[in-house]
Scaffold this active site. Structure first.
Site, PDB file in Angstrom:
ATOM      1  N   GLY A  83      16.669  78.591 -22.344  1.00 33.24           N
ATOM      2  CA  GLY A  83      17.768  77.817 -22.812  1.00 33.24           C
ATOM      3  C   GLY A  83      17.437  75.485 -22.750  1.00 33.24           C
ATOM      4  N   ALA A  84      17.587  75.801 -21.204  1.00 29.98           N
ATOM      5  CA  ALA A  84      17.719  74.322 -21.315  1.00 29.98           C
ATOM      6  C   ALA A  84      17.659  74.515 -19.507  1.00 29.98           C
ATOM      7  CB  ALA A  84      19.607  74.482 -21.595  1.00 29.98           C
ATOM      8  N   MET A  85      17.529  73.698 -18.867  1.00 25.24           N
ATOM      9  CA  MET A  85      17.382  73.339 -17.401  1.00 25.24           C
ATOM     10  C   MET A  85      18.575  71.976 -17.225  1.00 25.24           C
ATOM     11  SD  MET A  85      15.877  74.129 -14.640  1.00 25.24           S
ATOM     12  CE  MET A  85      15.846  73.096 -12.741  1.00 25.24           C
ATOM     13  N   GLU A  86      18.773  72.296 -15.727  1.00 22.81           N
ATOM     14  CA  GLU A  86      19.286  71.253 -15.174  1.00 22.81           C
ATOM     15  C   GLU A  86      19.020  70.583 -14.257  1.00 22.81           C
ATOM     16  OE1 GLU A  86      18.792  74.466 -14.830  1.00 22.81           O
ATOM     17  OE2 GLU A  86      19.686  74.696 -12.239  1.00 22.81           O
ATOM     18  N   ASN A  87      17.793  69.512 -14.615  1.00 24.59           N
ATOM     19  CA  ASN A  87      17.408  68.423 -13.733  1.00 24.59           C
ATOM     20  C   ASN A  87      18.822  67.875 -13.280  1.00 24.59           C
ATOM     21  OD1 ASN A  87      14.502  70.166 -14.507  1.00 24.59           O
ATOM     22  ND2 ASN A  87      15.317  68.710 -16.054  1.00 24.59           N
ATOM     23  N   HIS A 119      27.354  75.226 -19.120  1.00 24.55           N
ATOM     24  CA  HIS A 119      26.758  75.703 -17.750  1.00 24.55           C
ATOM     25  C   HIS A 119      26.113  74.553 -17.565  1.00 24.55           C
ATOM     26  CE1 HIS A 119      24.372  79.821 -16.369  1.00 24.55           C
ATOM     27  NE2 HIS A 119      23.893  78.400 -15.842  1.00 24.55           N
ATOM     28  N   GLU A 120      25.084  73.789 -17.958  1.00 26.06           N
ATOM     29  CA  GLU A 120      24.387  72.901 -17.725  1.00 26.06           C
ATOM     30  C   GLU A 120      24.715  71.861 -16.344  1.00 26.06           C
ATOM     31  OE1 GLU A 120      21.137  73.670 -16.921  1.00 26.06           O
ATOM     32  OE2 GLU A 120      21.492  75.856 -18.411  1.00 26.06           O
ATOM     33  N   HIS A 123      25.838  73.227 -13.287  1.00 28.59           N
ATOM     34  CA  HIS A 123      24.574  73.100 -12.131  1.00 28.59           C
ATOM     35  C   HIS A 123      24.714  71.762 -11.399  1.00 28.59           C
ATOM     36  CE1 HIS A 123      22.946  77.260 -12.384  1.00 28.59           C
ATOM     37  NE2 HIS A 123      22.362  76.289 -13.617  1.00 28.59           N
ATOM     38  N   GLU A 142      23.318  80.860 -10.261  1.00 28.64           N
ATOM     39  CA  GLU A 142      23.163  80.870 -11.634  1.00 28.64           C
ATOM     40  C   GLU A 142      25.083  81.661 -12.599  1.00 28.64           C
ATOM     41  OE1 GLU A 142      21.837  79.277 -14.063  1.00 28.64           O
ATOM     42  OE2 GLU A 142      20.259  79.353 -12.573  1.00 28.64           O
TER      43      GLU A 142
END
Ligand SMILES: [Zn+2]
Length: 300
Positions: A83-87, A119-120, A123, A142
């Site tokens: 869905g997404a990645m919180e880099n 959500h991201e 993070h 998470e």
């Protein structure tokens, strides 16, 4: 910063006009927000840009920790697996989790985009500013991002914008789906021993609804019990005590214990090491009788 949070994007994507916002906690710091996507979809990134600008301020105020970087890039990637990645400072999304067209998209899509963005962003504090020590406690990343993203970020954004979204109802619905998974023999405790989570496949299996949704549900129950003020103070203490470092669940309970008159460690620690703890309800005319026992669904 943990190495898994480093990201570099090489692409021919175009970007929106950068938006400069002021940190709510540090008058000398501004944050440049830029969104990237396919050229013909840039207008559909406008809503996500507004969510980002607003929710960063909400989280800064809730955690009393300023967003630490001078920029935040957000990228809509075609055919992105997750869905997404919180880099850190460069969050990547699949297009369907970021694009919103007010003339075509549903309200459901609008709420979904808000939830994923929140959500991201969560993070950036839970996961990036403070990172779990090892993958056996993925829920510290998470579960927190889910709880804080929905119950603080999305809920406050919706209230401020006057959107009548069923945020809490959606949260509770997702808990029932996690409870179904948790009733299977294949379920696992929220916190497993570090030694039992070593291979890439086992680490990958930790990214499930137990870590995300059951983790968030336990935090919501704890929040309801200790009250929101205590939760907020405890989380601020946890973030400040472990900033730019690693932490484990016992550090979290220590922060709650410090800020709440009744010790939470014993009750919470025991439960996060169990698979499930279901309640059976029997009702008579004027009474509901609850009994707790460990059990799983029968295998077919
Ligand atoms: Zn996440």
């Amino acid at each position: 910063m943990s190495s898994y949070l480093v990201a570099i994007v090489v692409s021919e994507l175009k970007h929106t006009q950068p938006l400069l916002i002021q940190s709510t906690l540090n008058a000398s710091q501004s944050i440049k927000i830029t969104l990237y996507g396919r050229e013909n979809q840039l207008s559909q990134l406008e809503f996500a840009r507004n969510v980002t600008a607003e929710v960063i301020k909400v989280f800064e105020q809730f955690f009393q920790v300023a967003y630490p970087l001078p920029k935040l890039d957000i990228v809509a990637i075609p055919d992105f697996e997750n869905g997404a990645m919180e880099n850190w400072g460069l969050i990547t999304f699949r297009e369907s989790a970021l694009l919103y067209d007010p003339t075509l998209s549903s309200t459901n899509q609008q709420q979904w985009v808000t939830e994923v963005v929140a959500h991201e962003l969560a993070h950036q504090w839970f996961g990036n500013y403070v990172t779990m020590k090892w993958w056996n406690e993925v829920w510290l990343n998470e579960g927190f991002a889910t709880f804080v993203g929905e119950m603080i970020g999305t809920k406050t954004f919706a209230e401020n914008q006057g959107y009548d979204w069923p945020v809490e109802e959606n949260f509770l619905l997702s808990v029932t789906s996690a409870a179904r998974v948790d009733s299977l023999h294949s379920s696992h405790a929220l916190s497993r021993s570090a030694g039992s989570v070593e291979s890439p496949s086992v680490i990958d299996s930790m990214f499930d609804s137990i870590s995300y949704t059951k983790g968030a549900a336990i935090l919501r129950m704890l929040d309801s019990f200790v009250t929101r003020n205590v939760t907020q103070t405890a989380l601020q203490d946890y973030l400040n005590s472990h900033s730019y470092g690693n932490a484990e669940a016992s550090d979290l309970w220590a922060s709650f214990d410090k800020n709440f008159a009744v010790y939470t460690s014993n009750a919470c620690c025991r439960r996060i090491h169990l698979h499930i703890f279901p309640y059976k309800a029997t009702t008579s005319r004027y009474r509901i009788h609850l009994t707790q026992n460990y059990g799983v669904l029968k295998q077919l």
